[in-house]
Design an enzyme around this catalytic site. Structure first.
Site, PDB file in Angstrom:
ATOM      1  N   GLY A 154       0.756  -1.248   0.000  1.00 15.05           N
ATOM      2  CA  GLY A 154       0.000   0.000   0.000  1.00 15.05           C
ATOM      3  C   GLY A 154       0.779   1.286   0.000  1.00 15.05           C
TER       4      GLY A 154
ATOM      5  N   CYS B 162     -12.418   4.420 -28.983  1.00 18.38           N
ATOM      6  CA  CYS B 162     -13.717   5.072 -29.163  1.00 18.38           C
ATOM      7  C   CYS B 162     -14.494   5.142 -27.854  1.00 18.38           C
ATOM      8  CB  CYS B 162     -14.506   4.341 -30.232  1.00 18.38           C
ATOM      9  SG  CYS B 162     -13.646   4.413 -31.798  1.00 18.38           S
TER      10      CYS B 162
HETATM   11  C1  LIG Z   1      -2.827  -5.113  -4.455  1.00 13.66           C
HETATM   12  C2  LIG Z   1      -2.421  -5.720  -3.185  1.00 13.66           C
HETATM   13  C3  LIG Z   1      -1.189  -5.408  -2.615  1.00 13.66           C
HETATM   14  C4  LIG Z   1      -0.242  -4.391  -3.192  1.00 13.66           C
HETATM   15  O1  LIG Z   1      -0.714  -3.093  -3.053  1.00 13.66           O
HETATM   16  P1  LIG Z   1       0.213  -1.844  -3.448  1.00 13.66           P
HETATM   17  O2  LIG Z   1      -0.621  -0.672  -3.139  1.00 13.66           O
HETATM   18  O3  LIG Z   1       0.502  -1.968  -4.910  1.00 13.66           O
HETATM   19  O4  LIG Z   1       1.448  -1.933  -2.620  1.00 13.66           O
HETATM   20  C5  LIG Z   1      -0.835  -6.061  -1.441  1.00 13.66           C
HETATM   21  N1  LIG Z   1      -1.656  -6.969  -0.864  1.00 13.66           N
HETATM   22  C6  LIG Z   1      -2.847  -7.285  -1.389  1.00 13.66           C
HETATM   23  C7  LIG Z   1      -3.692  -8.283  -0.709  1.00 13.66           C
HETATM   24  C8  LIG Z   1      -3.277  -6.674  -2.556  1.00 13.66           C
HETATM   25  O5  LIG Z   1      -4.474  -6.992  -3.065  1.00 13.66           O
END
Ligand SMILES: *Cc1c(COP(=O)(O)O)cnc(C)c1O
Length: 425
Positions: free
Chosen positions: A239, A353
């Site tokens: 995240g 489009c």
């Molecule tokens: C998408 C996802 C991540 C990675 O998220 P980022 O924001 O790209 O770091 C990590 N864990 C899970 C469960 C995810 O679905």
């Protein structure tokens, strides 16, 4: 994006001029920097050194085999969200013992595949999923290691489509139901309760919500311990955000600072309650590993003046890079060979489009038809979200390593796109 510098007025990827890549391989093309990829991964690996920790790259951000291979050699594990992603890890030579399987809708076939390769852990999101996994493991004579994805109900303060840790989201087990769900997991004979995880959202610029989520996980681990359910790992998810370069954008917290604060909290907790016995920590970063590693290189087809807007029509489109259309995401647009004079305000749009087919709104560019543009910070959720809408073949992908240029995915031909289709007899 220091690995995409201007030298003599021309944007390069490391030591390679982007116009040379466009000349040789055409456009639109994703261009990645290997040095940037290693640097980003190492920022996690170095902050974890000397600890029992595993960085499981969330490969849905960019799952090209070359990227997986480079990361696997550097010691990465992988966070997968489908059986297809596991097959990619195996094809790239990744170690299934470092794979964790996330996602709300795992099928029986995907569970079988993952169990047959003895992956590290399933991140389970519901009681029905626990029962299904127990049944599949029983049938195979195996035990599945599980972690529960807990929803800590913290506000990650990000775009609603990428916030995942609130009560209203489809993800995870509600915090208040976690204890009962763990009891169910512990009672099922073919499951081994291994850990706990969460993932509260994406493109987080501040680590306060992540540290708040950590507090909630710690609280649960202690409560479970009193019931005799001892967890061996704590997975805080991914995240962390990146800098997209928008004016006024807050800078994302540095990986080392975030991990420093997180380990400090964990160490203090373990010292106070567990005589300092460590707990394994898992991370699931996606965007912060690959986001700033790539640009989407595109050529201007036409400049189209309009009554209220000027359009810069380029050969890349929403099918190549969906983030603007899907999330109203702001992407940086830079001229590969900047000019002086004749600056105009443009919307940068593709040939698809749809009115939603735009890459950037209101950008001042000194542009001519035929010029190259780089859509910056396109390494995460770019190629992996691309489609064949309008029967457009997917872009080529190039990995630059100094002055070496490697094709890591060829451009798709239209004939490839309908090869699986057939006429009815
Ligand atoms: C998408 C996802 C991540 C990675 O998220 P980022 O924001 O790209 O770091 C990590 N864990 C899970 C469960 C995810 O679905």
């Amino acid at each position: 994006m220091s690995h995409f510098p201007y030298q003599d007025g021309v944007m390069h990827a490391e030591g390679t001029p982007l116009p040379a890549i466009a000349e040789q391989f055409g456009t639109p093309t994703y261009v990645y920097s290997k040095a940037a990829l290693l640097e980003n991964f190492d920022s996690y690996a170095n902050a974890c050194s000397g600890r029992e920790a595993l960085v499981c790259y969330a490969m849905k951000a960019n799952s090209n085999l070359a990227i997986l291979d480079i990361l696997a050699r550097r010691g990465a594990g992988f966070d997968i969200v489908s059986g297809g992603e596991l097959l990619r890890v195996l094809a790239a030579g990744g170690d299934p013992a470092k794979v964790i399987f996330s996602g709300v809708g795992k099928s029986v076939a995907e569970m079988r595949l993952a169990l047959s390769h003895d992956i590290l852990c399933f991140n389970v999101e519901s009681i029905p999923e626990l029962h299904r996994l127990n049944d599949v493991a029983a049938e195979m004579g195996k035990t599945a290691r599980v972690s529960l994805r807990v929803n800590p109900n913290v506000d990650a303060k990000t775009h609603p489509y990428i916030a995942t840790g609130l009560k209203a989201n489809k993800f995870g087990v509600a915090f208040d139901d976690a204890l009962a769900t763990y009891r169910t997991a512990a009672s099922l004979p073919h499951l081994e309760v291994a850990g706990i995880d969460c993932h509260i959202g994406s493109q987080l610029l501040d680590d306060a919500p992540l540290l708040e989520a950590l507090d909630k996980l710690i609280e649960l681990i202690d409560t479970l311990g009193h019931e005799g359910i001892v967890l061996h790992h704590l997975d805080i998810g991914g995240g962390l955000g990146i800098c997209y370069g928008e004016a006024g954008e807050a800078a994302p917290v540095a990986v080392a600072d975030y991990l420093g604060r997180l380990f400090e909290k964990i160490d203090a907790w373990r010292a106070a309650r567990y005589d300092g016995a460590p707990i394994k920590v898992i991370f699931e970063p996606g965007r912060s590993i690959v986001g700033n590693v790539g640009v989407l290189l595109t050529r201007i087809e036409y400049l189209k003046p309009g009554a209220t807007k000027n359009f810069c029509v380029v050969d890349a489109a929403m099918n190549d890079l969906m983030r603007p259309a899907l999330y109203q995401a702001w992407m940086g647009v830079q001229s590969v060979t900047p000019r002086v004079g004749n600056a105009e305000n443009y919307d940068v749009v593709g040939p698809v489009c749809e009115s939603g087919d735009w890459l950037a709104h209101d950008r001042v560019l000194s542009a001519h038809a035929g010029d190259l543009l780089a859509i910056m910070s396109a390494g995460a959720y770019g190629m992996t979200m691309s489609s064949n809408y309008n029967t457009r073949g997917r872009a080529a992908e190039i990995m630059v390593d100094g002055d070496q240029v490697h094709v890591i995915r060829q451009r798709e031909n239209p004939a490839d796109l309908f090869a699986l289709e057939s006429l009815i007899k």
